[in-house]
Motif scaffolding. Structure first.
Motif, PDB file in Angstrom:
ATOM      1  N   TYR A  52      63.135  10.867  30.272  1.00 58.92           N
ATOM      2  CA  TYR A  52      63.163  12.116  29.500  1.00 58.92           C
ATOM      3  C   TYR A  52      62.020  12.204  28.485  1.00 58.92           C
ATOM      4  CZ  TYR A  52      67.923  12.591  31.386  1.00 58.92           C
ATOM      5  OH  TYR A  52      69.015  12.696  32.221  1.00 58.92           O
ATOM      6  N   ALA A  60      69.754  14.790  28.640  1.00 59.74           N
ATOM      7  CA  ALA A  60      68.928  15.764  27.920  1.00 59.74           C
ATOM      8  C   ALA A  60      69.426  15.944  26.490  1.00 59.74           C
ATOM      9  CB  ALA A  60      68.940  17.101  28.660  1.00 59.74           C
ATOM     10  N   CYS A  67      62.037  17.080  25.692  1.00 55.69           N
ATOM     11  CA  CYS A  67      63.370  17.577  25.303  1.00 55.69           C
ATOM     12  C   CYS A  67      63.354  18.347  23.980  1.00 55.69           C
ATOM     13  CB  CYS A  67      64.400  16.452  25.239  1.00 55.69           C
ATOM     14  SG  CYS A  67      64.707  15.670  26.851  1.00 55.69           S
ATOM     15  N   TYR A 122      67.115  15.134  35.921  1.00 58.16           N
ATOM     16  CA  TYR A 122      67.756  14.919  34.620  1.00 58.16           C
ATOM     17  C   TYR A 122      69.190  15.439  34.648  1.00 58.16           C
ATOM     18  CZ  TYR A 122      63.129  14.207  32.403  1.00 58.16           C
ATOM     19  OH  TYR A 122      61.885  13.747  32.034  1.00 58.16           O
TER      20      TYR A 122
END
Length: 548
Positions: free
Chosen positions: A336, A210, A242, A205
């Protein structure tokens, strides 16, 4: 020729800063220093206190010689150190690798080696597994092991590290001056996904992605300031979708939870006034099916987010009876966590429960800050007709997509072929733009929110001396959504029981990957000898589970 809009208009520190989720905690600590940030048992920790501890962690890591683009792994449940790691580790320029605590020692050892971890922070509940993993590592590189102590852990404590988490933090500077990444493309986290082969793939990531997903979470839920978020979703799952960064952006409250149990969840909701929580279908089903007496006095209007299998009518109805508002999202580790949402319309409220369930079962539309999500023909890369019938592959494009797979350029290239991220999930798209998954091109079984590679389980089955051929498919399960069902063709003259096959699998696989049903017989095959899994899927529903 330079544009007039670029001439003498420099991009400098005064007018440009990299986007990073780390800025969220900095602001909350400045604006709401005394607001509650973390709850765990008797612990009440403010945003200013949490920010100080994160800076101490970052400082201590750097003083230990761990810095830019190194990796720090954590093997933790949803406790305060896990929240702090999501900020303190990247504040040092280090990449956070949150390990799936349900995995076996062999897999953990692979991840530590593949990710080149320089340190690992471990909760006492998982010390035994990590201790075994350390002995299985192939790398000779030194690894700093940091033991966490937790008053809420009631089991036997096994110290395997050279220091404790609190002592490690005490060695750090509470006033540590950290910096945003020089480039928002810098890696912030490493997460492993099971994929379709034995060894998991490392998904990298970046800071921008993020932050974008964290903000999208706020927008999709209309999440207010000071929301009270209950950690039913493991933070090792795509960095908790997240949400550690999302909660910081809203100066909310992280209500920690060591173990997902209905009584503990309901108690936390009543005690702390929980407003939001996330989870796989099994978590919501656990609450819906709990005794009515356990549900008394729940706060009204709790917002719940579900991903994985589509929520059935019974779940939607049960959630509504509790006064909860359910939102269906979809995504993968590579995007994510959730990157699409089944955005609801007011007109749906007037429909009967069956029709609402049908509409809410769709995987929906793109997240706010995702550039695009389409159902494309994987051969032509053109959109399929939005007729609700023509199948294609769900593909993503934009900021909410991984950098790529660590040390796997071929897999990265294949995943991004044609300028889109290929999810591997097959779906149809409707006239209103919403899409719905119909099948999985990768034979992945989703059990209780965990991805299980059928190929990995098959590899273990083939290790049994009595097995000639094996195939594993998903078997519908009322509790877990899906569980592995093994179809096994034995060698001539071989005799073995289903229980023995299960026992064999338990020696080599994490518990949730072990088949819950084993069926013996000749496997259906094509003329070229390929096992016809579609035929086995038809049989899996009637296969008898093994109680174990």
């Amino acid at each position: 020729m330079t544009s007039i809009f670029d001439r003498d208009l420099p991009r400098v520190e005064a007018n440009f800063a990299p986007i990073s989720p780390l800025s969220f905690i900095e602001r909350s600590a400045e604006v709401y220093p005394d607001r509650l940030a973390v709850v765990h048992g008797e612990l009440r920790q403010s945003w200013s206190q949490t920010y100080v501890r994160c800076r101490q962690l970052a400082s201590a890591l750097q003083r230990a010689g761990i810095g830019k683009n190194d990796t720090v792994a954590v093997m933790l449940p949803n406790t305060p150190p896990m929240v702090e790691a999501h900020f303190g580790v990247p504040m040092a320029g280090v990449v956070l690798n949150a390990l799936n605590t349900r995995l076996d020692a062999e897999t953990i050892a692979f991840m530590l080696d593949h990710g080149e971890a320089k340190a690992v922070i471990v909760d006492p509940e998982f010390a035994s597994t990590l201790h075994k993993a350390l002995a299985l590592r192939k790398s000779a590189a030194p690894l700093l092991v940091i033991d966490v102590t937790d008053a809420l852990f009631t089991g036997a404590v096994q110290r395997i590290g050279s220091t404790t988490y609190e002592d490690f933090l005490a060695a750090g500077d509470a006033h540590f001056v950290w910096a945003l990444p020089a480039d928002e493309w810098d890696a912030v986290a490493l997460n492993y996904t099971s994929g379709t082969t034995g060894n998991p793939k490392g998904v990298v990531y970046h800071h921008r992605g993020a932050a974008m997903n964290a903000i999208s979470n706020v927008l999709e839920w209309d999440m207010p300031k000071h929301a009270v978020y209950l950690w039913t979703l493991p933070m090792f799952h795509c960095n908790g979708w997240c949400f550690p960064w999302t909660v910081a952006a809203r100066a909310g409250v992280n209500v920690c939870l060591r173990r997902v149990e209905a009584q503990a969840i309901f108690d936390a909701m009543r005690t702390h006034g929980v407003t939001h929580y996330c989870g796989a279908p099994i978590v919501h089903g656990l609450l819906v099916n709990a005794p009515e007496a356990m549900k008394a006095g729940l706060p009204a209007g709790v917002k719940a987010m579900v991903a994985g299998a589509a929520p059935p009518a019974s779940m939607i109805e049960g959630m509504e009876e509790m006064g909860f508002d359910l939102t269906h999202v979809y995504g993968l580790t590579e995007v994510y966590g959730p990157a699409t949402v089944c955005a609801k319309h007011a007109a749906w409220n007037d429909l009967d429960i069956g029709e609402r369930a049908r509409l809410n079962a769709r995987q929906g539309v793109r997240y706010h800050l995702e550039r695009d999500v389409r159902v494309l023909d994987p051969e032509t890369m053109q959109p399929v007709p939005q007729d609700g019938e023509t199948m294609g592959e769900i593909m993503f494009k934009g900021n909410i997509a991984m950098k790529g797979y660590l040390k796997n350029p071929q897999a990265t290239q294949e995943a991004f072929a044609g300028g889109w991220f290929h999810s591997g999930d097959l779906a149809v798209q409707y006239p209103d733009g919403y899409f719905k998954i119909k099948d999985r091109s990768k034979d992945i079984i989703i059990s209780g929110g965990e991805n299980i590679s059928s190929i990995e389980v098959e590899d273990v089955l083939y290790r049994h001396p009595a097995v000639l051929a094996a195939a594993v498919v998903a078997r519908p399960d009322a509790k877990w959504g899906e569980t592995p069902c093994a179809f096994v063709e034995l060698k001539a003259g071989a005799e073995v029981t289903p229980e023995a096959i299960v026992a064999h699998c338990k020696q080599h696989l994490a518990g949730f990957k072990v088949p819950r049903a084993v069926v013996f017989g000749e496997l259906p095959k094509t003329s070229t000898g390929k096992i016809q899994k579609f035929e086995l899927r038809k049989l899996a529903g009637s296969a008898q589970a093994i109680n174990s």
